[in-house]
Scaffold this motif. Structure first.
Motif, PDB file in Angstrom:
ATOM      1  N   PHE A 318     -17.700  -7.742   7.911  1.00 31.55           N
ATOM      2  CA  PHE A 318     -18.872  -7.141   8.543  1.00 31.55           C
ATOM      3  C   PHE A 318     -19.891  -8.217   8.934  1.00 31.55           C
ATOM      4  N   ASP A 429     -13.318   0.910   7.714  1.00 33.43           N
ATOM      5  CA  ASP A 429     -14.448   1.518   8.403  1.00 33.43           C
ATOM      6  C   ASP A 429     -14.336   1.288   9.902  1.00 33.43           C
ATOM      7  N   VAL A 431     -16.405   0.366  13.324  1.00 29.65           N
ATOM      8  CA  VAL A 431     -17.577  -0.465  13.582  1.00 29.65           C
ATOM      9  C   VAL A 431     -17.885  -0.542  15.072  1.00 29.65           C
ATOM     10  N   TYR A 438     -24.139  -4.912  14.356  1.00 32.81           N
ATOM     11  CA  TYR A 438     -23.144  -3.846  14.310  1.00 32.81           C
ATOM     12  C   TYR A 438     -23.755  -2.585  13.715  1.00 32.81           C
ATOM     13  N   ASN A 440     -22.105   0.577  11.365  1.00 36.59           N
ATOM     14  CA  ASN A 440     -20.942   1.124  10.682  1.00 36.59           C
ATOM     15  C   ASN A 440     -20.907   2.624  10.940  1.00 36.59           C
ATOM     16  N   ALA A 443     -20.311   5.002   7.868  1.00 37.48           N
ATOM     17  CA  ALA A 443     -21.156   4.769   6.693  1.00 37.48           C
ATOM     18  C   ALA A 443     -21.443   6.049   5.915  1.00 37.48           C
ATOM     19  N   ARG A 447     -18.682   3.197   0.082  1.00 37.99           N
ATOM     20  CA  ARG A 447     -17.739   2.087   0.101  1.00 37.99           C
ATOM     21  C   ARG A 447     -17.652   1.383  -1.247  1.00 37.99           C
TER      22      ARG A 447
END
Length: 465
Positions: A318, A429, A431, A438, A440, A443, A447
Motif C-alpha cells: 500500500f 484488497d 485499491v 490511493y 482502499n 476498507a 484487515r
C-alpha cells in the motif's frame, strides 16, 4: 453472426395452421416500457471515440458472444464479452449474439449496435424460438428503446451480413492490435467505472458478513467449505448479478492450494479459512477480496505470526502506491517483507537480500504468485495489454488493482516447522490510485488480526453488515 438452431429430440412444438392461429391470438398488451438514456451512455461514447482514434480508416467489430453450452442444450448463465460491454455499456441485459460496429472511416466515428429483436406475438417465433420468442424470454425493450438507453444506433442483426459487404479494413476479435489496444485503454477507469466497482465492493463486504455468520454452521457439516461458498453466493445473486469468479473457500491445509475451488473440505475449529470472493454487479464490474478468518474466532500463536507477516507485506505494498510509481514497485515492496519473514523462520538458505536476487528467489516457494492485478470488467482486467504497459507500467490516477500478498506453508513441506505446516494466509484488497496516493475500496472489511476477531464476533451476534 446468427446462431444456428440445433436439432433437438425434445421439441414438441405443434406446427399446424390451427395451432398457429390459436396461439397467436387473444393476447393482451404488456405495460409499456418507458426507458430513459442510461448515464453510462455518455461515458461509452467517449470510449468509442478513443478506440476509433487509434484505428482511423478502419471498421471495428466487437461481438457480445453467444451463450456457452454447459451440457447438451443447457447453457451457462450468459455473460457478454468484456470489450463489448466496455464500449456499449450494456451489461447483464445484453442480448446474446449482438455486435457493435464502430466505423472510423469518416471524420467522426459512427457506431451501430446489431442485435436480435425479441419476437412478438405477430411472429411464429413468438412461441417457436426459445432464444428470442417473447413467450420464452419475456418482454424486452425494442430496438428503438435500446437505442435510447445506450445512445447507439441499432439495427436488426439480420442486416449485419448485408451491411458488412460494404466494409473494408475490418478489425475484430481476431485482430491482436485491436484487442491489445481495447485492453490498454481500460487501465484508467472513468467515474462511472469507479462507481460501479465501489458498488461491487459494497456487495462483497455484505457477502463476507454472511460468510462469517455461516462459519459455525459450516463446522457441523461434512462439506463445510460449501456452506461458506454458498453463503457468499446467495448475497451476490440477491444484491448483484453473479460471482465475478469461482469463490475459493479453503479451510485448514486447503488454504495453501492457490486455486482451491472444489470447496468440499471440512471446516474445523482451530483452523483458518481463507475466503477469496467477489460480487459482479449488473454492469459486470467485479470486486476481488480475500480474508483469512480463524474458525474458532481467535488466531493461534503460529497463525498470528503468519497473519501479521502477510499484513506487514500488504501494508508495504500500500505504501508503494502513488502516481508515478511503477506497477511492479507494489509487488517488490510486498515480496521484500515476505523474504524477511520466511528468513526469520529459517526457511531459506540465504539472507533476505540475497533471496531477492533474480537468480535466487528462494522465498517464492512460499508465495509464488504476484501481489497485484488490474481489476474491472474482468477480475484480471486488461489482460491483453503489452507487458510494458502492465507489469512495467506507471501508476496513474484512476487505476484500480488488487493488493494480495500471502504465505502458504503446505502440510507436507519438510522445510517448514511442524507447528506451521498447513497454515495458509492471504489478505486481498481493491485499491484505487488517486491524485495523491490511493483509496482502499475494500476498507469496509477489517484487515488487522484483532479487527478480524472483533468483526467475526460481531457477525455472530448479528452485526458486521
Amino acid at each position: 453472426m446468427t446462431k444456428k438452431s440445433q436439432p433437438t429430440n425434445r421439441s414438441r412444438t405443434p406446427s399446424s395452421e390451427k395451432f398457429m392461429e390459436f396461439v397467436g391470438s387473444n393476447w393482451g398488451e404488456f405495460d409499456a416500457l418507458e426507458p430513459t438514456r442510461w448515464p453510462v451512455a455518455d461515458f461509452t461514447k467517449a470510449r468509442r471515440e478513443t478506440i476509433a482514434s487509434e484505428f482511423p480508416g478502419k471498421v471495428l467489430i466487437f461481438e457480445a458472444s453467444e451463450p456457452r453450452v454447459r451440457s447438451n442444450d443447457s447453457d451457462y448463465r450468459y455473460r457478454p464479452d468484456s470489450a463489448f460491454v466496455y464500449f456499449t455499456g450494456w451489461g447483464s441485459q445484453s442480448v446474446p449474439g449482438s455486435a457493435l460496429v464502430i466505423d472510423a472511416r469518416g471524420q467522426g466515428p459512427e457506431s451501430t449496435l446489431y442485435l436480435r429483436p425479441t419476437a412478438g406475438k405477430d411472429s411464429d417465433e413468438f412461441f417457436a424460438n426459445p432464444a428470442i420468442g417473447e413467450f420464452w424470454v419475456g418482454q424486452r425493450p425494442s430496438l428503438g428503446q435500446i437505442e435510447l438507453q445506450l445512445g447507439i444506433k441499432t439495427r436488426d442483426i439480420a442486416e449485419f451480413e448485408t451491411d458488412a459487404k460494404s466494409w473494408e479494413a475490418i478489425l475484430d476479435k481476431d485482430s491482436e492490435d485491436l484487442m491489445q489496444k481495447a485492453s490498454e485503454i481500460r487501465f484508467i477507469k472513468d467515474d462511472h467505472e469507479i462507481a460501479e466497482l465501489k458498488k461491487a465492493v459494497a456487495v462483497t463486504v455484505t457477502g463476507f458478513a454472511e460468510v462469517a455468520r455461516a462459519i459455525p454452521r459450516a463446522t457441523r457439516q461434512p462439506r463445510g467449505e460449501r456452506v461458506v461458498e454458498t453463503a457468499f453466493f446467495s448475497v451476490a445473486r440477491q444484491h448483484a448479478y453473479d460471482l465475478g469468479y469461482d469463490t475459493i473457500a479453503a479451510s485448514g491445509k486447503n488454504a495453501c492450494i492457490l486455486h482451491w475451488t472444489r470447496n468440499d473440505g471440512e471446516v474445523k475449529s482451530g483452523d483458518l479459512i481463507l475466503v477469496d470472493a467477489g460480487a459482479e454487479v449488473d454492469s459486470l464490474y467485479t470486486a476481488d477480496v480475500t480474508r483469512t478468518i480463524p474458525v474458532s474466532g481467535k488466531f493461534s500463536k503460529e497463525q498470528l505470526f503468519v497473519y501479521e507477516a502477510v499484513l506487514e507485506a500488504a501494508d508495504a505494498a500500500f505504501a508503494a502506491v502513488k502516481p508515478g510509481a511503477l506497477f511492479r514497485d507494489v509487488h517488490n515492496a510486498a515480496i521484500a517483507v515476505i523474504a524477511q519473514k520466511v528468513s526469520e523462520l529459517g526457511l531459506i538458505p540465504v539472507t533476505p537480500v540475497e533471496a531477492l536476487d533474480p537468480d535466487n528467489q528462494h522465498h517464492r516457494r512460499y508465495m509464488v504468485h504476484g501481489t497485484s492485478h488490474h481489476l474491472g470488467l474482468d477480475v484480471h482486467d486488461c489482460a491483453k495489454a503489452r507487458r510494458e504497459m502492465y507489469q512495467d507500467g506507471v501508476l496513474e490516477p484512476g487505476m484500480v488493482f488488487t493488493i494480495e500478498p500471502g504465505l502458504y506453508f503446505h502440510e507436507n513441506d519438510l522445510l517448514v516447522p511442524e507447528a506451521y505446516r498447513g497454515i495458509g494466509v492471504r489478505i486481498e484488497d481493491d485499491v484505487l490510485v488517486t491524485e495523491t496516493g490511493y483509496e482502499n475500496l475494500s476498507a469496509g472489511l477489517p484487515r488487522t488480526a484483532s479487527g478480524i476477531e472483533d468483526w467475526f464476533s460481531q457477525a455472530l451476534l448479528g452485526g458486521a453488515g
